[in-house]
Design a protein around this motif. Sequence first.
Motif, mmCIF file in Angstrom:
data_model
loop_
_atom_site.group_PDB
_atom_site.id
_atom_site.type_symbol
_atom_site.label_atom_id
_atom_site.label_comp_id
_atom_site.label_asym_id
_atom_site.label_seq_id
_atom_site.Cartn_x
_atom_site.Cartn_y
_atom_site.Cartn_z
ATOM 1 N N TRP A 127 0.857 -1.184 0.000
ATOM 2 C CA TRP A 127 0.000 0.000 0.000
ATOM 3 C C TRP A 127 0.893 1.233 0.000
ATOM 4 N N THR A 128 0.582 2.172 -0.872
ATOM 5 C CA THR A 128 1.382 3.385 -1.031
ATOM 6 C C THR A 128 0.510 4.612 -0.853
ATOM 7 N N ALA A 129 1.013 5.573 -0.090
ATOM 8 C CA ALA A 129 0.331 6.862 0.071
ATOM 9 C C ALA A 129 1.284 7.964 -0.359
ATOM 10 N N PRO A 184 -0.325 -2.666 8.130
ATOM 11 C CA PRO A 184 -0.764 -2.199 9.454
ATOM 12 C C PRO A 184 -1.573 -0.910 9.475
ATOM 13 N N LEU A 185 -1.258 0.061 8.610
ATOM 14 C CA LEU A 185 -1.938 1.350 8.668
ATOM 15 C C LEU A 185 -3.109 1.399 7.693
ATOM 16 N N LYS A 197 -2.966 8.754 5.606
ATOM 17 C CA LYS A 197 -3.203 10.168 5.312
ATOM 18 C C LYS A 197 -2.673 11.056 6.431
ATOM 19 N N GLU A 198 -2.930 10.672 7.669
ATOM 20 C CA GLU A 198 -2.446 11.455 8.808
ATOM 21 C C GLU A 198 -0.923 11.488 8.841
ATOM 22 N N LEU A 199 -0.294 10.357 8.516
ATOM 23 C CA LEU A 199 1.163 10.280 8.563
ATOM 24 C C LEU A 199 1.814 11.160 7.496
#
Length: 269
Positions: A60-62, A93-94, A100-102
């Motif tokens: 997963w990539t943000a 895990p996230l 988004k918050e990170l």
Amino acid sequence: MILTATGPPRAPEAREQTGCPDKAFVPYDACATERLPDGSAFMVLQGYEYPDRRVATKLWTANLVTPSGQNVSVREWNAAAEKDAPVTRPQPPLSQPQLKELVSAREWRRIVDAIPESPRRRAKKPVDPGQRTGGPVVDTLSGLVLKGLKVVGKGGDGGHEFAYVVVDDGRGRRFVEVNVQPGMQDVADDLFHPGDETLADGTRLAVHQGPGEKGVDGVVMWTVDTLRPDGRRVVISAFNAATQQSAATRTAPALTVEQLRKIALSPKW
């Protein structure tokens, strides 16, 4: 988990990081984009470590790009390492809100601003649109596809050198791509060999038939590679699958070698 923060501010290529990729090249389960209240662009992509999903490792990539071009990216997996480690949980895990918050934390922006600008970035000149060649490649390719094959998907680099179409004859989708490259005469001897064909007008032509480039079992790739006397190279490839990463839909690509040859030699390029 890996977090990267890049700059300098107003780096134009950073804005490309917040659009969902083309599923013809990057298979994924979900992708969402959002414009945040401060004008930042946010994207989260829920995909896999390996495009062919040969293992259950999820990636997963943000990505977040601020209005001034600062780029913060986070990648996470559902395994202890990104490649070939055993899966330890169903999902990374996230969650999407946590990612988004990170990435949107203000601390990262101060770090990006402290990164010195690369000399290479300063020296890089934008491409002059007048120097781009190939015309609307995706439209040309779509127009040259045989009647009886319905174009159900298409895309490319904006119309300059690369395009693809996904065609369907009612019995399964298959992928066809083309590259149009000017000024390739200097590497002609690297691309073609004595046994390859040379046409009456000096065009050189080679045919390649083999497995697909992504290593998916059963997927084959047929290619006709041409180089014209003016240095323009036209390479067209057809696959027996809807994408290079997906399973074969039949034994042969959508187009025969002779049909690929006809398209590659079309004067419309």
